[in-house]
Structure formats: C-alpha cells, structure tokens
Design a protein around this motif. Structure first.
Motif, PDB file in Angstrom:
ATOM      1  N   ALA A   1      49.989  46.445  42.952  1.00  0.00           N
ATOM      2  CA  ALA A   1      49.816  46.397  41.487  1.00  0.00           C
ATOM      3  C   ALA A   1      48.526  47.088  41.053  1.00  0.00           C
ATOM      4  CB  ALA A   1      49.808  44.947  41.022  1.00  0.00           C
ATOM      5  N   SER A   2      48.569  47.688  39.872  1.00  0.00           N
ATOM      6  CA  SER A   2      47.358  48.275  39.293  1.00  0.00           C
ATOM      7  C   SER A   2      46.668  47.202  38.446  1.00  0.00           C
ATOM      8  CB  SER A   2      47.730  49.462  38.400  1.00  0.00           C
ATOM      9  OG  SER A   2      48.452  48.993  37.278  1.00  0.00           O
TER      10      SER A   2
ATOM     11  N   PHE B   1      46.065  47.383  35.342  1.00  0.00           N
ATOM     12  CA  PHE B   1      46.813  47.238  34.095  1.00  0.00           C
ATOM     13  C   PHE B   1      48.057  46.370  34.292  1.00  0.00           C
ATOM     14  CE2 PHE B   1      49.985  48.620  30.977  1.00  0.00           C
ATOM     15  CZ  PHE B   1      49.308  48.235  29.826  1.00  0.00           C
ATOM     16  N   GLU B   2      48.749  46.586  35.422  1.00  0.00           N
ATOM     17  CA  GLU B   2      49.942  45.761  35.693  1.00  0.00           C
ATOM     18  C   GLU B   2      49.562  44.282  35.823  1.00  0.00           C
ATOM     19  OE1 GLU B   2      52.759  49.011  38.038  1.00  0.00           O
ATOM     20  OE2 GLU B   2      51.255  47.869  39.113  1.00  0.00           O
ATOM     21  N   MET B   3      48.471  44.028  36.534  1.00  0.00           N
ATOM     22  CA  MET B   3      48.030  42.633  36.701  1.00  0.00           C
ATOM     23  C   MET B   3      47.657  42.031  35.348  1.00  0.00           C
ATOM     24  SD  MET B   3      48.424  41.708  39.789  1.00  0.00           S
ATOM     25  CE  MET B   3      47.485  40.205  40.024  1.00  0.00           C
ATOM     26  N   TYR B   4      46.948  42.808  34.547  1.00  0.00           N
ATOM     27  CA  TYR B   4      46.520  42.324  33.230  1.00  0.00           C
ATOM     28  C   TYR B   4      47.740  42.025  32.358  1.00  0.00           C
ATOM     29  CZ  TYR B   4      44.260  42.242  28.666  1.00  0.00           C
ATOM     30  OH  TYR B   4      43.841  41.873  27.410  1.00  0.00           O
ATOM     31  N   ASN B   5      48.670  42.965  32.371  1.00  0.00           N
ATOM     32  CA  ASN B   5      49.879  42.850  31.561  1.00  0.00           C
ATOM     33  C   ASN B   5      50.765  41.693  32.007  1.00  0.00           C
ATOM     34  OD1 ASN B   5      50.688  44.147  29.317  1.00  0.00           O
ATOM     35  ND2 ASN B   5      52.095  45.543  30.359  1.00  0.00           N
ATOM     36  N   ARG B   6      50.797  41.476  33.308  1.00  0.00           N
ATOM     37  CA  ARG B   6      51.623  40.409  33.886  1.00  0.00           C
ATOM     38  C   ARG B   6      51.105  39.034  33.428  1.00  0.00           C
ATOM     39  NH1 ARG B   6      51.830  40.659  40.325  1.00  0.00           N
ATOM     40  NH2 ARG B   6      53.056  42.521  39.981  1.00  0.00           N
TER      41      ARG B   6
END
Ligand code: CAA
Length: 256
Positions: free
Chosen positions: A72-73, A75-80
C-alpha cells in the motif's frame, strides 16, 4: 470457507471468537469489519450485558494482516482509514472481557487493550513488533501500552519488539489475571457471566468513568465520576440493590 469470526450468545454474554487459524488470526480488513459489526450488534442488543472476545488457545491475534498492507502507498493507507473502525470499538459501552492465549501481537495486543478486562493464559505473549517490519504501532499501541505499563516498559516493548510473557504483563499492569491455559477460556467466560449479573447501567457508567481517567485531569475526572454516580440514583437497580442489601437478600437487577 469458514467465517473469520464465530459468534454465539451464552445467557446474557455475547461471544466473538477470531477464526483465521492458518494465519494466526491476523486481523484482515474483512475480519475487522465483521468484528466491529458484531461488537456493535451486541452493544445494541438489550439482552446482552457483557461481551467476551477470544482467539484460540494457540493465538489471540498476531496483528494486522501484513499482506493487506505490504504494497500500500501512504495515500491508499490514508484513504482506507482502517483505524476509524478501531475508534468504533472504543465506543462500545458494554464491558468487554478479552480471553488471551498465545500471541497477542501488534494489532492483536492493541485489540486486547481496547477490551476492559484482559484474562491471560500462562502461555500469552504480548508485543508490539511492528518495528521489525519497518513501521510502528498504529492502532493505539504507543498510547494505550504506555498508559497501561508506563514509559520504561512501553519504550522497551515498542522499540525492541520484544514480547512480554503473561507474568511480565501481569506485573506490568497490562492484564489483570493469569490463569492456566487449559481453562483460560472458561475462566474468561465465567468472569463475563459474572459481569452479566451486575446492574447493566452501573456497569456501563463505571466503564465510561474508568476510561475517562486516561483522558481527563484528576479534578475533571472526579467531577465526571460524581455526576455519573448521582445519575445511577435515577435507576430502579440502585433502589433494588440497596434495598436487597438491607433486607439481606440477593438483588434482582432489571437494567432499568
Ligand atoms: N499477517 C499476515 N500473516 C501472518 C501474520 C500477520 N500479522 N502473522 C502470521 N501470519 C502467517 C504467516 O505468514 C504464516 O503463513 P504461512 O503458513 O502461509 O507461511 C502463518 O501465519 C504462521 O505464521 P509463522 O509461520 O510465522 O508462525 P511462527 O510460529 O513461526 O511465528 C509469529 C509466529 C512470531 C507470531 C510470527 O508469525 C510473526 O512474527 N507474525 C507477525 C507479527 C507482527 O509483526 N505483527 C504486527 C503486524 S502490523 C500491525 O499489527 C499494525 C498495527 O498496529 C495495526
């Protein structure tokens, strides 16, 4: 495929068991979604007064599922926003007993710390080994562990990634009882059943008040406690509890 959590009701106790034995109950996104939904369902159910959360005898949970995060990037972690779910566990108002045997690591240790009473089998091992995979605790480990055991032990556990034995966890104040592995589950269930016989509103307010001790100054916390104490005089269970004491009989609580 078997379900990642198993649920059953025993009297007034709602039970959840983590059930991903092949990966040591790693807390996948799917598991966390189902776990939080089940805990909230028990919290909403007027027939449930206490909750028991357990893994197996071998493992409570070896942390968040690393395969969910490995690629995960930021941004992906933040968005998740996966930790928003953990915030919902914090809001469960009924007491949760954790029955911990074997590993309670990373998110597994953090999950146990979201519970109100931790019963450890003598094989339990608690740790925050995220440092060994290039990260750090993310579901409250640096905060709740430090509040539970103090800076010296928390810093040691978080920075070195070493595990605390059940006995160390007991003497550090992370768990309240250590029991033989053969009956850790029965003992935790017995304690949850014991809680389920207490006046449910007093249980909920007492839990709320203890948790506030971590968030408030002493004088604000004392004020808060006093108001909750007075509130309980609006309940039938307070009248029944005190009357039964005076009449030297067992109280019959109704949750009103
Ligand atoms: N995520 C995904 N899979 C996991 C896992 C995890 N957290 N922990 C164990 N597994 C899997 C292993 O990959 C292995 O799968 P395969 O059989 O397919 O290879 C299986 O479970 C059994 O594990 P081991 O073979 O490693 O068992 P072991 O007895 O040799 O070691 C252990 C046990 C020491 C617990 C070791 O599995 C381990 O170190 N696990 C990872 C612990 C960890 O780092 N937890 C933190 C995760 S990050 C986190 O939790 C972030 C947060 O704050 C929310």
């Amino acid at each position: 495929m078997s379900d990642v959590i198993l649920s059953e009701v025993d009297g007034h106790v709602g039970i959840v068991r983590l059930n991903r034995p092949d990966v040591l109950n790693a807390l996948s996104l799917e598991l966390m979604k189902k776990l939080v939904a089940q805990l909230e369902a028990y919290d909403d159910d007027p027939n449930i007064y206490a909750i028991l959360l357990s893994g197996s005898e071998k493992v409570f949970a070896a942390g968040a599922d690393i395969t969910d995060m490995a690629d995960a990037s930021t941004f992906e972690m933040y968005n998740r926003n996966q930790f928003a779910r953990w915030e919902r566990i914090k809001k469960i108002s009924k007491p949760i007993v954790a029955a911990v045997s074997g590993y309670a690591l990373g998110g597994g240790c953090e999950l146990a710390m979201h519970c109100d009473i931790i019963i450890a089998s003598e094989t339990a091992k608690f740790g925050q080994p995220e440092i060994n995979i290039g990260v750090m605790p993310g579901a409250g480990g640096t905060q709740r562990l430090t509040r539970a055991v103090g800076k010296a032990v928390a810093m040691d556990v978080v920075l070195t990634g070493r595990f605390l034995s059940a006995r160390e966890a007991l003497s550090a104040g992370l768990v309240s009882r250590v029991v033989p592995k053969e009956n850790f589950y029965d003992e935790a269930l017995r304690i949850a059943q014991e809680l389920a016989k207490k006046p449910p509103l007093a249980l909920r307010l007492a839990k709320e008040s203890v948790l506030k001790a971590h968030e408030m100054s002493l004088s604000d916390g004392l004020e808060y406690e006093r108001k909750l104490f007075y509130m309980l005089f609006a309940t039938e269970d307070q009248k029944e509890g005190m009357k039964a004491f005076i009449e030297k009989r067992r109280p019959e609580f109704k949750g009103k």
